[in-house]
Design a protein around this motif. Structure first.
Motif, mmCIF file in Angstrom:
data_model
loop_
_atom_site.group_PDB
_atom_site.id
_atom_site.type_symbol
_atom_site.label_atom_id
_atom_site.label_comp_id
_atom_site.label_asym_id
_atom_site.label_seq_id
_atom_site.Cartn_x
_atom_site.Cartn_y
_atom_site.Cartn_z
ATOM 1 N N THR A 1 8.578 -6.825 -11.778
ATOM 2 C CA THR A 1 7.752 -7.126 -10.772
ATOM 3 C C THR A 1 6.210 -6.299 -10.845
ATOM 4 O OG1 THR A 1 9.365 -8.177 -10.517
ATOM 5 C CG2 THR A 1 6.581 -7.864 -9.005
ATOM 6 N N ASP A 2 6.303 -4.658 -10.789
ATOM 7 C CA ASP A 2 5.360 -4.068 -9.947
ATOM 8 C C ASP A 2 3.960 -3.752 -11.123
ATOM 9 O OD1 ASP A 2 6.396 -2.947 -7.573
ATOM 10 O OD2 ASP A 2 8.415 -2.015 -9.363
ATOM 11 N N TYR A 3 2.906 -3.185 -10.454
ATOM 12 C CA TYR A 3 1.462 -3.332 -11.122
ATOM 13 C C TYR A 3 2.302 -1.390 -11.742
ATOM 14 C CZ TYR A 3 -2.686 -0.333 -11.701
ATOM 15 O OH TYR A 3 -3.710 0.581 -11.636
ATOM 16 N N HIS A 4 2.363 -1.558 -13.625
ATOM 17 C CA HIS A 4 2.561 -0.120 -14.028
ATOM 18 C C HIS A 4 1.864 0.782 -14.593
ATOM 19 C CE1 HIS A 4 6.372 -1.923 -14.098
ATOM 20 N NE2 HIS A 4 7.000 -0.970 -14.810
ATOM 21 N N ARG A 5 0.156 0.787 -13.962
ATOM 22 C CA ARG A 5 0.029 2.714 -14.695
ATOM 23 C C ARG A 5 -0.052 3.403 -13.046
ATOM 24 N NH1 ARG A 5 -3.932 0.232 -17.866
ATOM 25 N NH2 ARG A 5 -4.475 2.075 -18.447
ATOM 26 N N ILE A 6 -0.430 4.709 -13.918
ATOM 27 C CA ILE A 6 0.134 5.854 -13.141
ATOM 28 C C ILE A 6 -1.111 6.305 -12.516
ATOM 29 C CG2 ILE A 6 1.584 7.518 -12.820
ATOM 30 C CD1 ILE A 6 3.242 6.366 -15.407
ATOM 31 N N PRO B 1 2.007 7.651 -6.586
ATOM 32 C CA PRO B 1 0.870 7.156 -8.157
ATOM 33 C C PRO B 1 1.609 6.008 -8.211
ATOM 34 C CG PRO B 1 2.958 9.054 -8.251
ATOM 35 C CD PRO B 1 3.304 8.721 -6.817
ATOM 36 N N VAL B 2 1.599 5.498 -8.016
ATOM 37 C CA VAL B 2 2.695 3.958 -8.304
ATOM 38 C C VAL B 2 2.889 3.180 -7.831
ATOM 39 C CG1 VAL B 2 3.522 4.931 -10.677
ATOM 40 C CG2 VAL B 2 4.776 5.273 -8.487
ATOM 41 N N ASP B 3 3.008 1.853 -8.037
ATOM 42 C CA ASP B 3 3.726 1.164 -6.956
ATOM 43 C C ASP B 3 4.936 1.024 -7.096
ATOM 44 O OD1 ASP B 3 1.434 -0.212 -6.043
ATOM 45 O OD2 ASP B 3 1.851 -2.641 -6.844
ATOM 46 N N ALA B 4 6.590 1.200 -6.709
ATOM 47 C CA ALA B 4 7.571 1.230 -6.894
ATOM 48 C C ALA B 4 8.900 1.313 -5.387
ATOM 49 C CB ALA B 4 7.522 2.708 -7.546
ATOM 50 N N LEU B 5 10.081 1.395 -5.772
ATOM 51 C CA LEU B 5 11.009 1.336 -4.982
ATOM 52 C C LEU B 5 10.955 3.112 -4.793
ATOM 53 C CD1 LEU B 5 12.900 -0.293 -3.411
ATOM 54 C CD2 LEU B 5 14.500 0.600 -5.302
ATOM 55 N N ILE B 6 11.375 3.218 -3.897
ATOM 56 C CA ILE B 6 11.798 5.260 -3.872
ATOM 57 C C ILE B 6 13.192 4.960 -4.360
ATOM 58 C CG2 ILE B 6 12.272 6.621 -2.041
ATOM 59 C CD1 ILE B 6 9.519 6.297 -0.927
ATOM 60 N N THR B 7 14.381 5.193 -5.177
ATOM 61 C CA THR B 7 15.475 5.098 -5.066
ATOM 62 C C THR B 7 15.979 6.908 -4.863
ATOM 63 O OG1 THR B 7 15.001 5.201 -7.898
ATOM 64 C CG2 THR B 7 15.880 3.623 -6.574
ATOM 65 N N GLY B 8 15.435 7.329 -5.036
ATOM 66 C CA GLY B 8 16.159 9.350 -4.415
ATOM 67 C C GLY B 8 14.595 9.635 -4.152
ATOM 68 N N MET B 9 15.131 11.344 -2.622
ATOM 69 C CA MET B 9 14.317 11.804 -2.562
ATOM 70 C C MET B 9 14.512 13.225 -1.017
ATOM 71 S SD MET B 9 12.503 9.170 0.729
ATOM 72 C CE MET B 9 11.555 11.089 1.850
ATOM 73 N N GLY B 10 13.993 13.899 -0.958
ATOM 74 C CA GLY B 10 14.578 14.624 -0.968
ATOM 75 C C GLY B 10 13.987 16.252 -1.077
ATOM 76 N N PRO B 11 15.068 17.351 0.020
ATOM 77 C CA PRO B 11 14.198 19.179 -0.482
ATOM 78 C C PRO B 11 15.050 19.087 -1.858
ATOM 79 C CG PRO B 11 15.891 19.090 1.146
ATOM 80 C CD PRO B 11 15.151 16.946 0.959
#
Length: 267
Positions: free
Chosen positions: A136-141, A84-94
């Motif tokens: 730095t990122d584009y901020h619309r969701i 949904p966004v431009d972003a850095l993944i700082t967490g992911m998983g089941p």
């Protein structure tokens, strides 16, 4: 000594009064002169914005800018879950029995993140992404799926920073900060888009004239400064891309994985 002192200073300063003051300035015409400096400092491509930077009325107006059409192509596969966004993944998983484990060394529960919503049972064994938006990122969701909005909830809270320091050294910021939660029904189940406020984010706003029915990539909301989106998928409905991991960068519209299972007609 430095980290405890900084943590104390952050606790004292993370009040909505501070965010309102900084947010008020960012929305004022006085702040528009800072746009070129802001773009240089954070290496923002001015040519990507939908209009010249001189046409933005304030720093906040520029910060919440739209991009030129076509710069964020949306994966067209009907079964894709898109970022949904431009972003850095700082967490992911089941999600394991209702827990999001080891997000920068801390565990969270679906119960606290979703403010004890009755819908939380749908996500106890789902999948999660924590998507951090830097200045730095584009901020619309945007909507991560094609579907229908089932429910919206605003949860009051703090405005602690959600950057590396905040996630690692502040106590459970994702579930203590102000949040805007959107539940969206799609062909295979539902997703929860949890928009988390942060230091100097004076508000999280829904897109103007937000329809109930959305197409993947449609405008959903926007932050007024850098923050985080937690994206949750319903139990047994998602298979992630194998090449994504914590530390990966993603862009809005990029495929995060495949929505799976038998298509559901009801809500």
């Amino acid at each position: 000594m430095a980290k405890p002192l900084f943590r104390l200073m952050t606790e004292l300063s993370s009040r909505k009064t501070i965010s309102r003051i900084t947010g008020g300035f960012a929305k004022s015409r006085l702040s528009r002169s800072l746009i070129p400096w802001f773009a240089r400092t954070y290496q923002i491509r001015l040519e990507d914005a939908e209009k010249p930077h001189t046409e933005y009325m304030s720093l906040n107006d520029f910060f919440t800018r739209r991009l030129k059409p076509g710069l964020r192509p949306v994966d067209p596969t009907p079964s894709s879950l898109i970022s949904p966004v431009d972003a850095l993944i700082t967490g992911m998983g089941p999600i394991e029995a209702g827990q999001l484990l080891n997000i920068k060394g801390q565990d969270y529960t679906i119960e606290e993140l979703l403010n004890r919503s009755p819908r939380m049972i749908n996500y106890r064994d789902g999948f999660y992404f924590v998507l951090y938006l830097s200045p730095t990122d584009y901020h619309r969701i945007h909507s991560p799926v094609t579907g229908t909005i089932l429910e919206k909830e605003r949860v009051s809270g703090k405005v602690y920073p959600v950057n590396e320091f905040g996630l690692r050294h502040m106590k459970r910021v994702l579930s203590r900060n102000e949040r805007l939660i959107t539940y969206i029904h799609h062909a295979f189940g539902e997703v929860a888009v949890v928009k988390v406020g942060a230091l100097n984010v004076s508000s999280i706003r829904y897109a103007d004239q937000l329809p109930m029915d959305l197409t993947a990539g449609d405008d959903l909301a926007y932050f007024e400064f850098g923050s985080t989106v937690v994206l949750l998928t319903e139990n047994g409905t998602f298979r992630p891309r194998t090449d994504l991991d914590v530390g990966s960068k993603v862009q809005m519209g990029e495929r995060l994985g495949e929505l799976t299972g038998k298509a559901k007609a009801g809500k």
